[in-house]
Design an enzyme around this catalytic site. Structure first.
Site, PDB file in Angstrom:
ATOM      1  N   ARG A 121      71.011  70.844  36.579  1.00  0.00           N
ATOM      2  CA  ARG A 121      71.539  70.438  37.878  1.00  0.00           C
ATOM      3  C   ARG A 121      73.019  70.118  37.745  1.00  0.00           C
ATOM      4  O   ARG A 121      73.443  69.553  36.744  1.00  0.00           O
ATOM      5  CB  ARG A 121      70.786  69.183  38.358  1.00  0.00           C
ATOM      6  CG  ARG A 121      69.761  69.474  39.434  1.00  0.00           C
ATOM      7  CD  ARG A 121      68.862  68.306  39.676  1.00  0.00           C
ATOM      8  NE  ARG A 121      69.571  67.092  40.093  1.00  0.00           N
ATOM      9  CZ  ARG A 121      68.955  65.976  40.466  1.00  0.00           C
ATOM     10  NH1 ARG A 121      67.630  65.919  40.464  1.00  0.00           N
ATOM     11  NH2 ARG A 121      69.641  64.916  40.830  1.00  0.00           N
ATOM     12  N   ARG A 135      76.299  58.044  38.681  1.00  0.00           N
ATOM     13  CA  ARG A 135      75.059  57.806  39.435  1.00  0.00           C
ATOM     14  C   ARG A 135      74.424  56.489  39.018  1.00  0.00           C
ATOM     15  O   ARG A 135      73.862  55.777  39.851  1.00  0.00           O
ATOM     16  CB  ARG A 135      74.076  58.960  39.227  1.00  0.00           C
ATOM     17  CG  ARG A 135      74.464  60.204  40.023  1.00  0.00           C
ATOM     18  CD  ARG A 135      73.906  61.470  39.422  1.00  0.00           C
ATOM     19  NE  ARG A 135      72.458  61.554  39.458  1.00  0.00           N
ATOM     20  CZ  ARG A 135      71.735  62.304  38.618  1.00  0.00           C
ATOM     21  NH1 ARG A 135      72.326  62.993  37.657  1.00  0.00           N
ATOM     22  NH2 ARG A 135      70.435  62.352  38.749  1.00  0.00           N
ATOM     23  N   LYS A 195      61.249  59.732  38.833  1.00  0.00           N
ATOM     24  CA  LYS A 195      60.632  59.630  40.156  1.00  0.00           C
ATOM     25  C   LYS A 195      59.966  60.959  40.534  1.00  0.00           C
ATOM     26  O   LYS A 195      58.864  60.971  41.056  1.00  0.00           O
ATOM     27  CB  LYS A 195      61.673  59.240  41.216  1.00  0.00           C
ATOM     28  CG  LYS A 195      62.264  57.849  40.999  1.00  0.00           C
ATOM     29  CD  LYS A 195      63.140  57.412  42.173  1.00  0.00           C
ATOM     30  CE  LYS A 195      64.424  58.225  42.295  1.00  0.00           C
ATOM     31  NZ  LYS A 195      65.382  57.979  41.186  1.00  0.00           N
ATOM     32  N   ARG A 228      67.804  67.290  30.770  1.00  0.00           N
ATOM     33  CA  ARG A 228      66.900  67.749  31.826  1.00  0.00           C
ATOM     34  C   ARG A 228      67.288  69.148  32.296  1.00  0.00           C
ATOM     35  O   ARG A 228      68.464  69.454  32.481  1.00  0.00           O
ATOM     36  CB  ARG A 228      66.948  66.784  33.023  1.00  0.00           C
ATOM     37  CG  ARG A 228      66.078  67.273  34.183  1.00  0.00           C
ATOM     38  CD  ARG A 228      65.761  66.185  35.153  1.00  0.00           C
ATOM     39  NE  ARG A 228      66.889  65.839  36.006  1.00  0.00           N
ATOM     40  CZ  ARG A 228      66.800  64.949  36.996  1.00  0.00           C
ATOM     41  NH1 ARG A 228      65.659  64.322  37.223  1.00  0.00           N
ATOM     42  NH2 ARG A 228      67.863  64.681  37.736  1.00  0.00           N
ATOM     43  N   ARG A 240      67.898  53.813  49.473  1.00  0.00           N
ATOM     44  CA  ARG A 240      68.749  53.597  48.317  1.00  0.00           C
ATOM     45  C   ARG A 240      69.840  52.577  48.583  1.00  0.00           C
ATOM     46  O   ARG A 240      70.649  52.317  47.684  1.00  0.00           O
ATOM     47  CB  ARG A 240      69.417  54.912  47.974  1.00  0.00           C
ATOM     48  CG  ARG A 240      68.836  55.614  46.748  1.00  0.00           C
ATOM     49  CD  ARG A 240      69.661  56.796  46.584  1.00  0.00           C
ATOM     50  NE  ARG A 240      69.786  57.498  45.389  1.00  0.00           N
ATOM     51  CZ  ARG A 240      69.010  58.474  44.969  1.00  0.00           C
ATOM     52  NH1 ARG A 240      67.881  58.725  45.569  1.00  0.00           N
ATOM     53  NH2 ARG A 240      69.353  59.176  43.927  1.00  0.00           N
TER      54      ARG A 240
HETATM   55  P1  ADP Z   1      68.462  61.076  41.170  1.00  0.00           P
HETATM   56  O1  ADP Z   1      67.532  59.981  41.590  1.00  0.00           O
HETATM   57  O2  ADP Z   1      68.046  61.722  39.907  1.00  0.00           O
HETATM   58  O3  ADP Z   1      69.910  60.703  41.232  1.00  0.00           O
HETATM   59  P2  ADP Z   1      67.953  62.566  43.655  1.00  0.00           P
HETATM   60  O4  ADP Z   1      67.426  63.945  43.608  1.00  0.00           O
HETATM   61  O5  ADP Z   1      67.087  61.498  44.199  1.00  0.00           O
HETATM   62  O6  ADP Z   1      68.386  62.281  42.163  1.00  0.00           O
HETATM   63  O7  ADP Z   1      69.349  62.523  44.454  1.00  0.00           O
HETATM   64  C1  ADP Z   1      70.404  63.409  44.153  1.00  0.00           C
HETATM   65  C2  ADP Z   1      71.628  63.059  44.989  1.00  0.00           C
HETATM   66  O8  ADP Z   1      71.303  63.188  46.379  1.00  0.00           O
HETATM   67  C3  ADP Z   1      72.127  61.625  44.849  1.00  0.00           C
HETATM   68  O9  ADP Z   1      72.997  61.477  43.747  1.00  0.00           O
HETATM   69  C4  ADP Z   1      72.836  61.418  46.181  1.00  0.00           C
HETATM   70  O10 ADP Z   1      74.098  62.054  46.202  1.00  0.00           O
HETATM   71  C5  ADP Z   1      71.934  62.159  47.152  1.00  0.00           C
HETATM   72  N1  ADP Z   1      70.899  61.273  47.713  1.00  0.00           N
HETATM   73  C6  ADP Z   1      69.546  61.366  47.524  1.00  0.00           C
HETATM   74  N2  ADP Z   1      68.896  60.396  48.193  1.00  0.00           N
HETATM   75  C7  ADP Z   1      69.833  59.668  48.825  1.00  0.00           C
HETATM   76  C8  ADP Z   1      69.803  58.521  49.673  1.00  0.00           C
HETATM   77  N3  ADP Z   1      68.641  57.909  50.012  1.00  0.00           N
HETATM   78  N4  ADP Z   1      70.990  58.027  50.136  1.00  0.00           N
HETATM   79  C9  ADP Z   1      72.152  58.618  49.822  1.00  0.00           C
HETATM   80  N5  ADP Z   1      72.267  59.686  49.015  1.00  0.00           N
HETATM   81  C10 ADP Z   1      71.123  60.225  48.538  1.00  0.00           C
END
Ligand code: ADP
Ligand code: ZN
Length: 215
Positions: A160, A171, A13, A127, A88
């Protein structure tokens, strides 16, 4: 143009968003980036989010919804936006729907990035990310020229905290349980488009170009 990118962690993404942003003047709104920025700066929001993020769990809906209400009300959202990592969960999608109605900013499309779990694990274990500018590397296929030093800005390139294999698995299961219901949710509204995400990182951009959504 107002677009949502949905996909499992590791679908790309972030990278796909960078490609789209290079061509379209949109606000790129990534909940993950906003949360990590808050963690880095030690804000109250960051403190409350960190333990969920480190465990690969979702930050609670009320926290995220409050954060995104503020973000989407800012002026730059009016020129169009790309939502990356939000919504999400179904409650987040419903809250977003209400908010965009209030702001008179209807969605144009939801792009679903499709990729298998095995490919995700493979990618994320390798990554690496610049802790200063966010540039994305791969330890095997695209390492920085100098070990651990960002090509773009000279910052430190690290892994990360949530890109460790056990956390990646967690995840992924969170994605399948809590986020994948959004696929039929947006399909039912006629907004869903499926885009392959196992190959090159510009499939979403190419798709947007063929959709001719305009800016
Ligand atoms: P990825 O899609 O690679 O898991 P992100 O950078 O989008 O990584 O998100 C990292 C973390 O941030 C998620 O694992 C979650 O803990 C939190 N997070 C991000 N976006 C949301 C969301 N919309 N709702 C709840 N938690 C979120
Ligand atoms: Zn950098």
């Amino acid at each position: 143009m107002r677009v949502i990118l949905i996909g499992p962690p590791g679908a790309g993404k972030g990278t796909q968003s960078e490609r789209i942003m290079a061509e379209y003047p949109l606000a790129h709104i990534s909940t993950g980036d906003i949360l990590r920025e808050n963690v880095k700066n030690g804000t109250e929001l960051g403190k409350s989010a960190k333990s969920f993020m480190d465990a690969g769990k979702l930050v609670p809906d009320d926290v995220i919804i409050r954060m995104m209400k503020e973000r989407l009300a800012k002026d730059d959202a009016r020129k169009g936006f790309l939502l990356d990592g939000f919504p999400r969960t179904t409650p987040q999608a419903e809250a977003l729907g209400t908010l965009l109605k209030e702001l008179s900013l209807p969605l144009d499309a939801v792009l679903l990035l499709e990729i298998s779990d095995d490919e995700v694990v493979n990618r994320l274990c390798n990554r690496r990310v610049c802790s200063s500018c966010g540039a994305i590397y791969n330890a095997l296929s695209h390492p920085p020229k100098k070990d651990r030093v960002c090509d773009e800005c000279g910052g430190e390139v690290t892994q990360r905290d949530d890109d460790k294999e056990t956390v990646i698995r967690s995840r992924l299961s969170v994605y399948h349980e809590q986020t994948s219901p959004l696929i039929s949710y947006y399909d039912g509204k006629g907004l869903l488009h499926r885009v392959g995400a196992a190959g090159a990182p510009d499939t979403a951009l190419l798709y947007i170009e063929t959709m001719k959504l305009g800016v």
